[in-house]
Write a protein that holds these residues in place. Structure first.
Motif, PDB file in Angstrom:
ATOM      1  N   GLU A 368       0.949  -1.187  -0.051  1.00  0.00           N
ATOM      2  CA  GLU A 368       0.232  -0.066   0.049  1.00  0.00           C
ATOM      3  C   GLU A 368       0.811   1.361   0.068  1.00  0.00           C
ATOM      4  O   GLU A 368       0.664   2.165  -0.620  1.00  0.00           O
ATOM      5  N   ALA A 369       1.873   1.030   0.783  1.00  0.00           N
ATOM      6  CA  ALA A 369       2.794   2.320   0.869  1.00  0.00           C
ATOM      7  C   ALA A 369       3.338   2.817  -0.498  1.00  0.00           C
ATOM      8  O   ALA A 369       3.684   3.594  -1.031  1.00  0.00           O
ATOM      9  N   ALA A 370       3.853   1.544  -0.947  1.00  0.00           N
ATOM     10  CA  ALA A 370       4.603   1.569  -2.485  1.00  0.00           C
ATOM     11  C   ALA A 370       3.434   2.313  -3.489  1.00  0.00           C
ATOM     12  O   ALA A 370       3.903   2.876  -4.354  1.00  0.00           O
ATOM     13  N   LYS A 371       2.150   1.653  -3.369  1.00  0.00           N
ATOM     14  CA  LYS A 371       1.333   2.302  -4.448  1.00  0.00           C
ATOM     15  C   LYS A 371       0.883   3.758  -4.250  1.00  0.00           C
ATOM     16  O   LYS A 371       1.042   4.604  -4.839  1.00  0.00           O
ATOM     17  N   ALA A 375       1.459   6.660  -6.876  1.00  0.00           N
ATOM     18  CA  ALA A 375       0.512   7.738  -7.090  1.00  0.00           C
ATOM     19  C   ALA A 375       0.720   9.222  -6.829  1.00  0.00           C
ATOM     20  O   ALA A 375      -0.132   9.947  -7.143  1.00  0.00           O
ATOM     21  N   ALA A 376       1.768   9.547  -5.863  1.00  0.00           N
ATOM     22  CA  ALA A 376       1.678  10.881  -5.273  1.00  0.00           C
ATOM     23  C   ALA A 376       2.150  11.810  -6.356  1.00  0.00           C
ATOM     24  O   ALA A 376       3.152  11.412  -7.176  1.00  0.00           O
ATOM     25  N   ALA A 425       2.131  15.082  -0.218  1.00  0.00           N
ATOM     26  CA  ALA A 425       1.423  14.284  -1.381  1.00  0.00           C
ATOM     27  C   ALA A 425       1.443  13.014  -1.092  1.00  0.00           C
ATOM     28  O   ALA A 425       0.356  12.573  -1.499  1.00  0.00           O
ATOM     29  N   PHE A 426       2.370  12.241  -0.345  1.00  0.00           N
ATOM     30  CA  PHE A 426       2.115  10.879  -0.079  1.00  0.00           C
ATOM     31  C   PHE A 426       1.059  10.571   0.816  1.00  0.00           C
ATOM     32  O   PHE A 426       0.436   9.596   0.818  1.00  0.00           O
ATOM     33  N   VAL A 427       1.043  11.262   1.899  1.00  0.00           N
ATOM     34  CA  VAL A 427      -0.001  11.141   2.902  1.00  0.00           C
ATOM     35  C   VAL A 427      -1.323  11.309   2.266  1.00  0.00           C
ATOM     36  O   VAL A 427      -2.479  10.564   2.668  1.00  0.00           O
ATOM     37  N   LYS A 428      -1.549  12.445   1.572  1.00  0.00           N
ATOM     38  CA  LYS A 428      -2.877  12.665   0.763  1.00  0.00           C
ATOM     39  C   LYS A 428      -3.289  11.639   0.111  1.00  0.00           C
ATOM     40  O   LYS A 428      -4.412  11.114   0.271  1.00  0.00           O
ATOM     41  N   VAL A 429      -2.500  10.849  -1.029  1.00  0.00           N
ATOM     42  CA  VAL A 429      -2.793   9.765  -1.642  1.00  0.00           C
ATOM     43  C   VAL A 429      -3.053   8.712  -0.814  1.00  0.00           C
ATOM     44  O   VAL A 429      -4.204   7.909  -1.060  1.00  0.00           O
ATOM     45  N   ALA A 430      -2.531   8.297   0.274  1.00  0.00           N
ATOM     46  CA  ALA A 430      -2.596   7.378   1.126  1.00  0.00           C
ATOM     47  C   ALA A 430      -3.695   7.445   1.885  1.00  0.00           C
ATOM     48  O   ALA A 430      -4.659   6.459   1.977  1.00  0.00           O
TER      49      ALA A 430
END
Length: 573
Positions: A368-371, A375-376, A425-430
């Motif tokens: 999930e983290a890699a995804k 996507a970020a 950006a990473f947190v928003k997508v996650a």
């Protein structure tokens, strides 16, 4: 002392004998070993700004245009300069076994230096070679135990000894072996075995790393030469007789890269891709260097000129400039570290460390983290991030200045914006992906009493962390993990340095300076991340209180609306 200065005097006499050289009467080459600096140039009397200190004719430079090796083995020069692919193919057809003869400027100069060194007294540059170093303090030559003193510094991963060995074995040694008559018969030297040649090539490569200059002539350099300082780097290393010397050189070498985030570069192999011709410039090597400097060297059409960039007082050392290099990068390239270069200190933070920290905050599985990272939406995904100290410098006068806010003790005033943006950006997508997974799970789950018809848990739960809280906590934890990679603390290292028990200029002393600067940056970055986390929590509390107050007000208004209705309408009939 005479044994140390006698080659120096011979070198100065040799230099002055070259047609076109000048050496100002108010400067002199002196023995600075007492201050850990080997040879250096100092002012005998006050020297005004813009004074020409010395000039070096291009004919005195060791390069492909001045060494006779270029005429003895033309293929090595043609290969370095050739841009015509058809010509390259023709050379391969002529002698496939010597395809390694085609050299880039870096390996070409290594071959030239080997040849001129082996010539001994036959070389026009013999007095110059006599004062060049035989011992170097770059990490490439450190023992494993010495390298451990750098601890978790990124310098350790960029030493590049194996890459340098491979380059020498594939590009340099085959040429020497194929032209043994030139390198050995002509010079009268007994042929060296591969191990001895490898060591000699390493010595010449490190000498080039320390002292060489790019010899490109830019239009503006042919004018007043004021841009030469920023276009060319200083290069210098330890003098051969004393391994503790902090010899540093001028601002005229373009063969190194200024971008410290170029983590693919290792050792001095990184410089082999530069296509500008390189040369060894006698007398420019005598200038030591530091982050604050008072001279620079400009390239002209026929000469290189060393000029004072500000007033130099009698007794002051004349210093050149390498550029804004951190102590870690200074050590990696040139084998020393200084107090003033701490102004340029930097340390890396790998994205993987931050991603894993954010993933823990979000309870993400690795997939999930890699995804989420993929996507970020980040225009230029940065990895690693560089934390670097704030500084200001006056390049016209070579002086450092305190930050504009006047807080000279502060290394960082804020975290890098790119670091924060990428984390957000990473947190928003996650979070968005998590919300979609929850909605999908709820849509497929049976209704029950606990969740109710709308699927919401009826029990009171701790409010989830906001996006800003997740980012700040992830940053703080990742930075702390990065700092924890160093086995000793900042306080312990500071105490060791201040104790005076470590010899100034030693390898341990340089390692201490490097890791102190990196730990200081990480420590301040952690403080900033924790402040960000506190601010995010306060902001979340304020927002929650505002929502609660708004809900309370709304309920009060509803009750007020109910009370305002006629009593008859509220009674059951």
């Amino acid at each position: 002392m005479d044994d140390f200065m006698q080659p120096t005097r011979a070198f100065l006499d040799w230099f002055r004998a070259w047609p076109g050289t000048t050496f100002h009467n108010d400067i002199e080459i002196v023995d600075l070993r007492a201050r850990g600096a080997g040879r250096g140039i100092v002012a005998k009397r006050d020297i005004p700004v813009d004074t020409v200190l010395f000039t070096i004719p291009r004919k005195a430079i060791i390069s492909a245009t001045t060494s006779e090796l270029a005429t003895l083995i033309p293929a090595i020069v043609q290969g370095a300069d050739c841009k015509d692919e058809d010509k390259v193919e023709d050379e391969e057809d002529e002698d496939e076994d010597l395809s390694s003869s085609r050299q880039d400027p870096w390996t070409l100069l290594i071959l030239i230096m080997i040849y001129e060194y082996l010539r001994g007294d036959q070389s026009p540059w013999k007095p110059y070679f006599d004062i060049l170093p035989a011992v170097f303090d770059t990490p490439m030559f450190w023992t494993d135990d010495e390298l451990q003193e750098l601890q978790a510094s990124p310098v350790v991963g960029r030493v590049g000894r194996a890459e340098a060995d491979e380059m020498i074995r594939t590009k340099v040694l085959p040429v020497v072996r194929a032209h043994s008559d030139v390198f050995f018969d002509k010079t009268g030297v007994t042929p060296l075995d591969d191990d001895a040649l490898l060591q000699l090539a390493h010595r010449m490569g490190s000498t080039i790393m320390a002292y060489s200059f790019s010899l490109d002539k830019d239009d503006e350099e042919e004018g007043d030469g004021n841009d030469a300082k920023t276009e060319q780097k200083d290069v210098e290393m330890k003098d051969g007789d004393d391994a503790e010397k902090e010899h540093e050189h001028g601002p005229n070498c373009d063969h190194d890269h200024d971008d410290e985030s170029d983590d693919d570069s290792t050792g001095w192999v990184e410089d082999k891709d530069d296509q500008l011709p390189l040369g060894m410039v006698p007398m420019a090597d005598m200038l030591n260097a530091d982050a604050e400097f008072n001279a620079h060297i400009a390239h002209g059409v026929d000469v290189l000129t060393a000029t004072a960039v500000r007033h130099i007082r009698a007794g002051d050392e004349i210093l050149n400039y390498y550029g804004p290099l951190s102590n870690g990068e200074l050590l990696r390239r040139y084998g020393y570290a200084t107090e003033k270069h701490a102004f340029f200190d930097a340390v890396d933070v790998p994205w993987s460390l931050l991603q894993n920290s954010l993933a823990k905050q979000l309870h993400l599985l690795p997939a999930e983290a890699a995804k989420a990272a993929t996507a970020a939406d980040v225009d230029e995904f940065e990895d690693p991030f560089m934390l670097d100290r704030e500084f200001d410098e006056d390049e016209a006068t070579g002086q450092l200045k305190a930050p504009e806010n006047g807080i000279s003790s502060t290394l960082l005033s804020e975290l890098p914006l790119t670091l924060v943006r990428q984390a957000r950006a990473f947190v928003k997508v996650a979070l968005r992906q998590q919300q979609k997974r929850r909605e999908k799970a709820l849509a497929n789950a049976p209704k029950n009493k606990q969740t109710g018809k709308n699927g919401k848990n009826s029990k009171t739960q701790t409010p989830p962390k906001t996006e800003k809280e997740l980012v700040a906590a992830g940053l703080a934890n990742a930075l702390k993990e990065r700092l924890d990679e160093y086995p000793t603390s900042l306080a312990a290292d500071s105490a060791l340095l201040e104790s005076g028990s470590v010899v100034a200029g030693s390898r341990l002393h340089s390692a201490l300076r490097v890791r102190l600067g990196e730990k200081g940056l990480l420590t301040e970055a952690i403080k900033l991340a924790k402040l960000m986390e506190l601010d995010a929590k306060d902001e979340a509390k304020a927002a929650a209180k505002a929502d609660k107050d708004a809900l309370k007000t709304k309920k009060t208004e509803r009750r007020g609306d109910d009370d305002s209705q006629p009593s008859g309408k509220r009674q059951k009939r």
